[in-house]
Scaffold this active site. Structure first.
Site, short mmCIF file in Angstrom:
data_model
loop_
_atom_site.label_atom_id
_atom_site.label_comp_id
_atom_site.label_asym_id
_atom_site.label_seq_id
_atom_site.Cartn_x
_atom_site.Cartn_y
_atom_site.Cartn_z
N GLY A 94 0.96 -1.31 -0.10
CA GLY A 94 0.03 -0.06 -0.16
C GLY A 94 0.93 1.18 0.20
O GLY A 94 0.70 2.29 -0.71
N SER A 135 1.65 2.84 9.24
CA SER A 135 2.09 2.38 10.58
C SER A 135 3.03 3.06 11.13
O SER A 135 3.46 3.25 12.49
CB SER A 135 2.44 0.69 10.67
N ASP A 146 -1.47 -5.92 0.15
CA ASP A 146 -1.69 -5.19 1.12
C ASP A 146 -3.09 -4.46 0.83
O ASP A 146 -3.18 -3.41 0.22
CB ASP A 146 -0.57 -4.20 1.42
N ARG A 180 -3.69 -9.02 9.73
CA ARG A 180 -2.62 -8.20 10.37
C ARG A 180 -3.14 -7.47 11.55
O ARG A 180 -4.13 -6.56 11.41
CB ARG A 180 -2.18 -7.36 9.15
N ASP A 188 -0.21 7.24 2.02
CA ASP A 188 -0.62 5.99 2.20
C ASP A 188 -1.62 6.00 3.19
O ASP A 188 -1.49 5.48 4.30
CB ASP A 188 0.54 5.07 2.68
N GLU A 227 -5.88 -5.27 7.77
CA GLU A 227 -5.31 -4.73 8.75
C GLU A 227 -6.49 -4.33 9.85
O GLU A 227 -7.38 -3.62 9.34
CB GLU A 227 -4.20 -3.84 8.97
C1 SPV Z 1 3.06 -1.59 3.36
O1 SPV Z 1 3.92 -1.99 2.60
O2 SPV Z 1 2.25 -0.65 2.89
C2 SPV Z 1 2.85 -2.05 4.73
C3 SPV Z 1 3.90 -2.38 5.53
O3 SPV Z 1 1.56 -1.81 5.23
S1 SPV Z 1 4.42 -1.00 6.35
O4 SPV Z 1 4.53 0.27 5.49
O5 SPV Z 1 5.39 -1.34 7.40
O6 SPV Z 1 3.36 -0.53 7.45
MG MG Z 2 0.27 -0.86 3.97
#
Ligand code: SPV
Ligand code: MG
Length: 313
Positions: A56, A132, A94, A167, A67, A123
């Site tokens: 994502g 995150s 994702d 998740r 994001d 998630e």
């Molecule tokens: C993504 O790759 O978008 C993820 C992983 O969700 S993270 O960026 O670590 O949340």
């Molecule tokens: Mg993500």
């Protein structure tokens, strides 16, 4: 496509979702690399990876947006269609929070599975989600609501082996270890095929504690973006199923693009760059230009046999 790949003997081989499922359940530590477009998907395959994480974060960043569900999910499906055709690897998407309530999440899973996507990771945050690692408010959604979403997604998948990975962001939001375990167990009971346990700590300790309390009822997937110095042998001996390298190709592209753009800008010339950039022929190879030429030749030969029209008319 998720249809079985035909081997050279004409026998159907495994579907992409079967391949992903096997990775998740294998005894061996497996690795999944991110991709955010068809070209990168092809490079990931060429490198030797066995599966792709459609991130994502990197799909958003590659489109120049944040994001936090700024890409409408229909556009995500379009992007996934290109990535899925560009590579024969299984894609684990994702799917953020499922882009809405249980109904939207289920519609998305149904469409992804029909598109031939191997699995989706959902998630347990509120919609719209935030990455995150973004500072500030990170909200967990209600546990029952998320379980209902998982039940709906498992019911909606249209290919038998499609994998739904749940998740939990309990450690990310500061809800604590007990809550992370409670949620992971509930999500497995609701039908999740595997659990992704996420952490933003700089060491593996937090995840290691979770793993030591986990009874192995479902495979565990991790994303070691912040605890990047932990050797993979440590993940293997802890009993992790699968590691996702979630954003590294997009991040690699940023300094390289910037460096080349700066050089061309200041030199007002592309002289002396050829050794630093891919030849156009390599781009054609990644696009499978030869496949188009082969197809054109074959179809025109077949047509001329059918209608008896001489070639080149
Ligand atoms: C993504 O790759 O978008 C993820 C992983 O969700 S993270 O960026 O670590 O949340
Ligand atoms: Mg993500």
């Amino acid at each position: 496509m998720n249809r079985p790949i035909i081997n050279s003997f004409g026998h159907p081989q495994k579907t992409k979702s079967q391949l992903l499922r096997e990775m998740l359940f294998s005894e061996k530590l497996e690795f999944i690399m991110e991709a955010h477009n068809g070209l990168v998907a092809k490079i990931v395959e060429d490198t030797g990876f066995k599966a792709i994480w459609a991130s994502g974060l990197t799909m958003s960043a590659s489109m120049g947006v944040r994001d936090c569900n700024e890409i409408p999910w229909g556009d995500v499906l379009t992007l996934l269609g290109y990535m899925n055709e560009a590579s024969s690897l299984p894609i684990l998407v994702d799917a953020d929070t499922g882009y809405g309530d249980f109904n939207i999440a289920a519609r998305v899973v149904s469409k992804m599975s029909r598109l031939g996507i191997a699995g989706a990771c959902l998630e347990d945050k509120t919609y719209p989600k935030r990455n995150s690692f973004v500072e500030g408010d990170q909200q967990l959604c209600d546990i029952n609501e998320f379980c209902a979403k998982l039940v709906a997604c498992k019911a909606a998948q249209e290919t038998e082996d499609f994998c739904v990975v749940a998740r939990t962001e309990a450690l990310i939001t500061g809800a604590g270890m007990d809550e992370a375990l409670r949620r992971a167990k509930a999500y497995h009971a609701a039908g999740a095929d595997a659990i992704l346990i996420h952490s933003k700590k700089a060491t593996f300790d937090e995840i290691n504690r979770f793993v030591s309390l986990w009874d192995g009822r479902a495979p565990l997937v991790i994303v070691p973006t912040t605890y990047h110095d932990t050797p993979s042998e440590v993940f293997q001996s802890a009993g992790i199923s699968t590691v996702i390298w979630a954003n590294h190709l997009l991040r690699a592209s940023v300094p390289h693009y910037r460096d080349i753009a700066k050089q061309i800008f200041s030199a007002k010339s592309v002289a002396a760059l050829e050794t630093k950039i891919a030849p156009v022929k390599e781009v054609f190879r990644l696009q499978n230009q030869a496949g188009l030429e082969d197809a054109e030749r074959d179809y025109f030969e077949q047509a001329s046999r059918i209608v008896g029209v001489p070639e080149n008319v």
